[in-house]
Scaffold this active site. Structure first.
Site, PDB file in Angstrom:
ATOM      1  N   HIS A   1       0.312  -0.721   8.278  1.00 58.40           N
ATOM      2  CA  HIS A   1       0.973  -1.921   7.632  1.00 58.40           C
ATOM      3  C   HIS A   1       2.494  -1.497   7.742  1.00 58.40           C
ATOM      4  O   HIS A   1       3.276  -2.496   7.780  1.00 58.40           O
ATOM      5  CB  HIS A   1       0.770  -1.899   6.407  1.00 58.40           C
ATOM      6  CG  HIS A   1       0.881  -3.066   5.517  1.00 58.40           C
ATOM      7  ND1 HIS A   1       0.106  -4.309   6.098  1.00 58.40           N
ATOM      8  CD2 HIS A   1       1.677  -3.615   4.684  1.00 58.40           C
ATOM      9  CE1 HIS A   1       0.448  -5.292   5.107  1.00 58.40           C
ATOM     10  NE2 HIS A   1       1.510  -5.039   4.309  1.00 58.40           N
TER      11      HIS A   1
ATOM     12  N   ARG B   1      -1.115  -8.289   9.778  1.00 55.40           N
ATOM     13  CA  ARG B   1      -2.115  -7.159   8.911  1.00 55.40           C
ATOM     14  C   ARG B   1      -3.142  -6.707   9.503  1.00 55.40           C
ATOM     15  O   ARG B   1      -3.560  -7.107  10.339  1.00 55.40           O
ATOM     16  CB  ARG B   1      -2.683  -7.923   7.459  1.00 55.40           C
ATOM     17  CG  ARG B   1      -1.730  -8.531   6.636  1.00 55.40           C
ATOM     18  CD  ARG B   1      -2.382  -9.241   5.432  1.00 55.40           C
ATOM     19  NE  ARG B   1      -1.221  -9.880   4.492  1.00 55.40           N
ATOM     20  CZ  ARG B   1      -0.842 -10.971   4.699  1.00 55.40           C
ATOM     21  NH1 ARG B   1      -1.369 -12.065   5.443  1.00 55.40           N
ATOM     22  NH2 ARG B   1       0.018 -11.585   3.674  1.00 55.40           N
TER      23      ARG B   1
ATOM     24  N   ARG C   1       3.890  -3.988  10.307  1.00 58.79           N
ATOM     25  CA  ARG C   1       4.349  -5.247   9.803  1.00 58.79           C
ATOM     26  C   ARG C   1       5.546  -5.266   9.068  1.00 58.79           C
ATOM     27  O   ARG C   1       6.261  -6.307   9.319  1.00 58.79           O
ATOM     28  CB  ARG C   1       3.189  -5.680   9.020  1.00 58.79           C
ATOM     29  CG  ARG C   1       3.388  -7.099   8.129  1.00 58.79           C
ATOM     30  CD  ARG C   1       2.024  -7.269   7.519  1.00 58.79           C
ATOM     31  NE  ARG C   1       2.308  -8.336   6.396  1.00 58.79           N
ATOM     32  CZ  ARG C   1       2.288  -9.597   6.585  1.00 58.79           C
ATOM     33  NH1 ARG C   1       1.913 -10.047   7.615  1.00 58.79           N
ATOM     34  NH2 ARG C   1       2.628 -10.464   5.405  1.00 58.79           N
TER      35      ARG C   1
END
Length: 338
Positions: free
Chosen positions: A284, A194, A287
Site C-alpha cells: 500500500h 490497492r 499507492r
C-alpha cells in the site's frame, strides 16, 4: 360397663391406627427426603455434565450464530474481505465471553472491549472493527440492539502514511527479476492501485487505446478508471506476450483463480530486501507514493482524489502533508528566512 369397654376398645383401636398412620407418615417423609436428596444429586450431575459438554454445545451455538451473521453480511452487500473480518471479530467475542450472547449483558461487552485494549494491546482500527462487528451481531443477527446503545467509538488516530522517495521506488522495481511480479508492482505504483485491485484485474480491464485501467468493485464496491502509463503498459505487454493469460491478468497456480494478496506482499518484501531498503513497508505504500509524487509534481488535489477513488476530499488531503516538494516550494516562496 359393656358400653364403656366397647368405647375403650374403640379408642385403643383408633390409637393403634393413629400410630400406624404416624409410622407411615414418618416412612413417607423419609422417602420424600431420600427422593429430594436423589433429585439434588441428579441436578448436580446434570450441571457437571452441562459444564463438561459446554464446549460442544457452545460450538454448535456459535456455528449457528456465525452462519446467520455471514448471511446478514452478504445480504448487506459487504465485501468478502469485510465479511471475513467481521466474522473473525464475532467468533473471537463469542469465544471470550464463553456464554450465550443472548444472556450476556452490556457489562460483558464492556469487559470484552476493555480486554482488547488493556490485555491484547490491539490498534484503534482493530478495536473499531470489533465494535462494528459486535454491533452488527446484536442488531442484525440477535435482534437485540439495546445492549449496544451506550458504546462509543475510539478517537481515530491521525498517522501519516509511509511514502517512498522516487529513488527508493526505482531501486525497488529494479530489484524485481520476475516479469509478472514487476508488472504487478509497476501497476500499483503507476496507477495508485490497492493490492486487492491489482490481483483482481482482468485482461479486458486494460484499455490500451485510451490509456486507462478499469477497476471493478473497488473499495466500497465502486468502479472507477485510473491512468495506464506508457511504461506500465510496456511492462504488461512484455509479460502477457511471454505468458498468455485468459480469465485473470495475474493468475495464481490455479489459472481459474487470481494471485493472492499475500503472494504480492511476499513479492514486495523479497524485492525490498534485495534492493537494500531498510524501511519496512507494505504494498500500500506504493499507492501512497503514487499520490504524493503526483502532488509533488503539481497535480490538482481533486484529480488525485478521482484517480485514487476516494469518496471524500478530506481522505486525499492527508497527502498534502506528505508532499515535501510542494511544502518546500511554498516555504521558499513565503517565508522571509527561507
Amino acid at each position: 360397663e359393656r358400653v364403656v369397654q366397647e368405647i375403650a376398645a374403640t379408642a385403643e383401636s383408633h390409637a393403634a391406627s393413629a400410630q400406624q398412620v404416624s409410622a407411615a407418615a414418618e416412612e413417607q417423609s423419609a422417602a420424600t427426603e431420600e427422593m429430594s436428596a436423589a433429585s439434588s444429586q441428579l441436578l448436580q450431575s446434570a450441571e457437571r455434565l452441562r459444564e463438561l459438554f459446554a464446549g460442544q454445545i457452545s460450538i454448535d451455538v456459535t456455528s449457528a450464530i456465525l452462519k446467520r451473521a455471514g448471511e446478514e453480511l452478504r445480504l448487506g452487500g459487504y465485501s468478502p474481505k469485510t465479511g471475513r473480518t467481521y466474522l473473525h471479530h464475532c467468533r473471537r467475542y463469542l469465544r471470550q465471553i464463553n456464554k450465550d450472547p443472548m444472556i450476556a449483558k452490556a457489562e460483558d461487552i464492556r469487559r470484552y472491549l476493555l480486554y482488547l485494549i488493556d490485555e491484547t494491546g490491539v490498534s484503534r482500527s482493530y478495536y473499531d472493527q470489533a465494535v462494528s462487528a459486535i454491533r452488527l451481531l446484536y442488531e442484525k443477527v440477535l435482534k437485540s440492539p439495546a445492549r449496544f446503545e451506550d458504546f462509543i467509538r475510539p478517537r481515530k488516530e491521525h498517522k501519516l502514511p509511509t511514502v517512498l522517495s522516487r529513488e527508493a521506488v526505482r531501486k525497488l522495481l529494479e530489484a524485481v527479476g520476475n516479469l509478472k511480479h514487476l508488472a504487478i508492482l509497476m501497476l500499483v505504483y503507476s496507477a495508485g492501485l490497492r493490492v486487492s485491485e491489482v490481483v483482481n484485474l482482468r485482461p479486458e480491464d486494460m484499455d490500451e487505446d485510451r490509456r486507462l485501467i478499469r477497476i471493478r468493485g473497488g473499495k466500497g464496491r465502486k468502479d472507477r478508471y485510473t491512468v495506464l502509463s506508457e511504461v506500465a503498459l510496456r511492462t504488461v505487454r512484455n509479460y502477457t506476450e511471454k505468458h498468455p493469460v485468459e480469465t485473470w491478468l495475474f493468475p495464481g497456480p490455479d489459472p481459474r483463480r487470481h494471485l493472492t494478496v499475500r503472494t504480492v506482499e511476499r513479492v514486495l518484501e523479497t524485492a525490498r530486501l534485495k534492493a537494500g531498503i531498510p524501511l519496512q513497508f507494505s504494498v500500500h505504500a506504493l499507492r501512497h507514493s503514487f499520490a504524493t509524487h503526483l502532488l509533488d509534481g503539481g497535480a490538482d488535489l481533486r484529480v488525485v482524489q478521482t484517480l485514487l477513488g476516494h469518496s471524500r476530499l478530506s481522505t486525499t488531503q492527508v497527502y498534502t502533508h506528505l508532499s515535501k516538494e510542494k511544502l518546500k516550494r511554498v516555504y521558499e516562496k513565503t517565508h522571509p528566512r527561507a
